[in-house]
Design an enzyme around this catalytic site. Structure first.
Site, PDB file in Angstrom:
ATOM      1  N   SER A   8       0.841  -1.202   0.000  1.00 20.13           N
ATOM      2  CA  SER A   8       0.000   0.000   0.000  1.00 20.13           C
ATOM      3  C   SER A   8       0.871   1.245   0.000  1.00 20.13           C
ATOM      4  CB  SER A   8      -0.884   0.001   1.254  1.00 20.13           C
ATOM      5  OG  SER A   8      -1.638   1.203   1.335  1.00 20.13           O
ATOM      6  N   LYS A  13      -3.435   4.563   6.231  1.00 20.24           N
ATOM      7  CA  LYS A  13      -3.420   3.131   6.520  1.00 20.24           C
ATOM      8  C   LYS A  13      -2.052   2.710   7.068  1.00 20.24           C
ATOM      9  CE  LYS A  13      -5.913   0.903   3.425  1.00 20.24           C
ATOM     10  NZ  LYS A  13      -6.298   0.169   2.195  1.00 20.24           N
ATOM     11  N   ASP A  76      -7.608  -5.314   2.004  1.00 19.96           N
ATOM     12  CA  ASP A  76      -8.670  -4.684   1.239  1.00 19.96           C
ATOM     13  C   ASP A  76      -9.779  -4.462   2.241  1.00 19.96           C
ATOM     14  OD1 ASP A  76      -9.642  -3.526  -1.105  1.00 19.96           O
ATOM     15  OD2 ASP A  76     -10.967  -5.211  -1.451  1.00 19.96           O
ATOM     16  N   PHE A 159      -9.950   8.911   8.024  1.00 22.97           N
ATOM     17  CA  PHE A 159      -9.978   9.148   6.575  1.00 22.97           C
ATOM     18  C   PHE A 159     -11.132   8.345   6.004  1.00 22.97           C
ATOM     19  CE2 PHE A 159      -7.151   5.623   7.465  1.00 22.97           C
ATOM     20  CZ  PHE A 159      -7.458   4.671   6.503  1.00 22.97           C
ATOM     21  N   GLY A 160     -11.385   8.518   4.731  1.00 23.05           N
ATOM     22  CA  GLY A 160     -12.472   7.764   4.088  1.00 23.05           C
ATOM     23  C   GLY A 160     -13.833   8.118   4.667  1.00 23.05           C
ATOM     24  N   ASP A 162     -14.834   7.599   7.682  1.00 24.32           N
ATOM     25  CA  ASP A 162     -14.787   7.735   9.145  1.00 24.32           C
ATOM     26  C   ASP A 162     -15.689   8.833   9.706  1.00 24.32           C
ATOM     27  OD1 ASP A 162     -13.040   5.637   9.233  1.00 24.32           O
ATOM     28  OD2 ASP A 162     -11.280   6.798   9.830  1.00 24.32           O
TER      29      ASP A 162
END
Length: 203
Positions: A8, A13, A76, A159-160, A162
């Site tokens: 990654s 992450k 993933d 992030f994302g 969240d």
């Protein structure tokens, strides 16, 4: 010292994983750290298929270079919303079409859930971790955390998705809690705790 190569370049992450594994005598490295510029297409139908594909591709690259004493780990992960029949699922990072655009992904999710009652906004984050050793041994673990998708974003961390994901025991979104708290209860945290037990036997 053995090296754990994370398949990654997602900075958020990588920081989370490094923090969770800091007690282990293992060097945690990103693809960038290893000078690997491979973009593995995530075309699997499940989280495990995608995670395994990434780990295997990076394993092949490292073996081809003659590298030893390494473990490749990839994950993933994504969000599954019950009301949307599991969407965005494996498409979580590119839900709105552009990979990694958190703002647009969150906007699309909110639009799809517009007018949906709170009790029908149940969701879970899922994380599938795939590990491949330098001896081509394969291991996989899964972690998940349940929550509710709110109608607007709260919090500056994470992030994302969240800021939209309410973790009910804390009555806070994953973007409102500290990284230490998140690592204990998050899907990735749970999966990494399981992976840590595997790593103990490999290091």
């Amino acid at each position: 010292m053995k090296r754990l190569v994370l398949a990654s370049n997602n900075k958020g992450k990588i920081v989370e994983i490094k923090r969770l594994l800091e007690k282990f005598p293992i060097e945690v490295l990103s693809l960038k750290d290893m000078g690997i510029d491979i973009d593995v297409e995530e075309d699997g139908l499940t989280f495990e298929e995608n995670a395994k594909k990434k780990s295997v591709e990076i394993y092949k690259e490292l073996i081809g270079r003659g590298e030893k004493d390494f473990i490749v780990m990839s994950d993933d992960s994504g969000l599954e919303v019950d009301y949307l029949n599991g969407e965005p699922g494996v498409f979580s990072a590119r839900y709105a079409g552009e990979h990694g655009n958190d703002k647009k992904n969150n906007e699309k999710l909110l639009n799809k859930l517009s007018g949906v009652k709170r009790e029908d906004r149940k969701a879970r984050f899922v994380c599938e971790l795939a590990l491949v050793t330098d001896k081509n041994e394969y291991f996989n673990v899964k972690g998940y955390v349940d929550g509710i998708i709110l109608e607007e974003e709260y919090g500056e961390g994470g992030f994302g998705y969240d800021p939209l994901f309410l973790y009910e025991p804390f009555n806070k979104t994953l973007a409102e809690i500290s990284m230490e708290e998140k690592n204990k209860i998050s899907h990735r945290g749970v999966a990494l705790q399981k992976a840590a037990k595997i790593l103990e036997g490999l290091i």
